[in-house]
Design an enzyme around this catalytic site. Sequence first.
Site, short mmCIF file in Angstrom:
data_model
loop_
_atom_site.label_atom_id
_atom_site.label_comp_id
_atom_site.label_asym_id
_atom_site.label_seq_id
_atom_site.Cartn_x
_atom_site.Cartn_y
_atom_site.Cartn_z
N ASP A 47 -31.47 49.42 16.23
CA ASP A 47 -30.61 50.81 16.53
C ASP A 47 -29.24 50.64 17.02
O ASP A 47 -28.54 51.64 17.40
CB ASP A 47 -31.26 51.09 17.82
CG ASP A 47 -31.94 51.07 19.23
OD1 ASP A 47 -31.46 49.72 19.54
OD2 ASP A 47 -32.17 51.18 20.14
N SER A 48 -28.75 48.98 17.89
CA SER A 48 -27.51 48.96 17.84
C SER A 48 -26.30 49.60 16.50
O SER A 48 -25.13 49.47 17.03
CB SER A 48 -27.20 47.24 17.92
OG SER A 48 -28.05 47.47 16.30
N ASP A 94 -35.96 49.59 13.93
CA ASP A 94 -36.25 49.58 15.19
C ASP A 94 -36.30 51.18 15.04
O ASP A 94 -35.81 52.04 14.47
CB ASP A 94 -35.05 49.06 15.29
CG ASP A 94 -34.97 49.11 17.35
OD1 ASP A 94 -35.75 48.85 17.77
OD2 ASP A 94 -33.67 48.48 17.66
N LYS A 123 -40.06 47.45 15.41
CA LYS A 123 -39.85 46.98 16.93
C LYS A 123 -39.42 48.15 17.68
O LYS A 123 -39.13 49.34 17.38
CB LYS A 123 -38.62 45.99 16.97
CG LYS A 123 -38.02 45.78 18.55
CD LYS A 123 -37.40 44.59 18.07
CE LYS A 123 -35.68 46.02 18.40
NZ LYS A 123 -35.19 46.30 19.19
N GLU A 125 -39.06 49.16 22.14
CA GLU A 125 -38.91 48.56 23.24
C GLU A 125 -40.68 49.19 24.45
O GLU A 125 -40.12 50.53 24.39
CB GLU A 125 -38.22 49.52 24.27
CG GLU A 125 -36.50 48.91 22.58
CD GLU A 125 -35.05 49.40 23.36
OE1 GLU A 125 -35.08 49.77 24.33
OE2 GLU A 125 -34.00 48.38 22.84
N GLU A 192 -34.65 40.77 26.02
CA GLU A 192 -33.13 40.40 25.93
C GLU A 192 -32.48 40.87 27.10
O GLU A 192 -33.58 41.10 28.85
CB GLU A 192 -32.98 42.31 25.37
CG GLU A 192 -31.37 42.20 25.44
CD GLU A 192 -30.92 43.21 24.69
OE1 GLU A 192 -31.60 44.43 23.73
OE2 GLU A 192 -29.77 43.87 25.00
O1 KIV Z 1 -30.42 47.31 17.87
C1 KIV Z 1 -30.43 45.73 18.34
O2 KIV Z 1 -29.73 45.19 17.34
C2 KIV Z 1 -31.71 45.08 18.96
C3 KIV Z 1 -31.51 44.03 19.13
C4 KIV Z 1 -29.93 44.09 20.38
C5 KIV Z 1 -32.53 42.51 19.53
O3 KIV Z 1 -32.98 45.61 19.60
#
Ligand code: KIV
Length: 293
Positions: A47-48, A94, A123, A125, A192
Amino acid sequence: MRTHTVPGIRSSKVREGRDPLVMVTAYDAPGARQAHAAGVDLILVGDSLAMVVLGYDDTLQVTVDDIAHHTAAVHRGLRASTADGPSPPLVVGDLPWMSYHTGRHDAVRHAAALVRAGAQAVKLEGGRKRLPVIEAIVDAEVPVMGHLGLTPQSVHAMGGFKVQGRQHDAALVLRDDAKALEAAGCFAIVLEGVPDEVAKLVTDAVDVPTIGIGAGRATDGQVLVYHDVLGIEDRMAPKFVRRYADVGGVSVEALAAFADDVRSGRFPNDDESYHLSAEVSESLSLYGSPSVD
Ligand code: KIV
């Protein structure tokens, strides 16, 4: 050679003699092909995306549709990838903010959307309070990667992007969260923004691999954001980022050279242009067209 399957990744503990896992984010087909050619183990369609591709200030702005759109591009890129050697990286999608916070049904539905777009795992959180949704997603046969420590989707609750687990009790909470995530079926855990001693405490406490970002050297793998590794992201980088190239700088130079060539008439040249046969060109010149060959 490691198999890039969920069981293959799950058994990748450094203490059992395995090489550290390498994960990088990617958001499109060329990025995915480059990651495959470079031999990385996992691609995270993170989600970055919100920050490094879409220009937002935090990750809260992306939706399941956004992540699915980019996961599909990564999937197509890997299908077309001609890299010899290692098997394609495992693709992890994500789950964005609010895609799993509203209950199991939404979580499973959104995980399924990412799998249908091409992800082999998702993934999400958070620690023990996410166990019901993790169990529901795993129960739906979708592998889940956990994410503990500095969890960017909690940016407002944390009061900013701050290193987590600095105090004794907070470190133990992270360790116990990791054990709970493992028991709930997570096949790997991203750690992280935690001190390296805490990353070691957590890594030693679980049998699934930990993948660190800003978590020191004791984890079972490392992940960085594609735009940070390549030097495309020019906003201030956190101290854990190592830039391996200045693709941003090279891109600006190349674009400036293109602009210069256009303005000075050096682009395009003759070889970069299409031409008519002499006969057709001649016939057109009868109508007053300039003859260009
Ligand atoms: O979204 C992302 O890039 C991440 C990484 C920083 C692990 O969650």
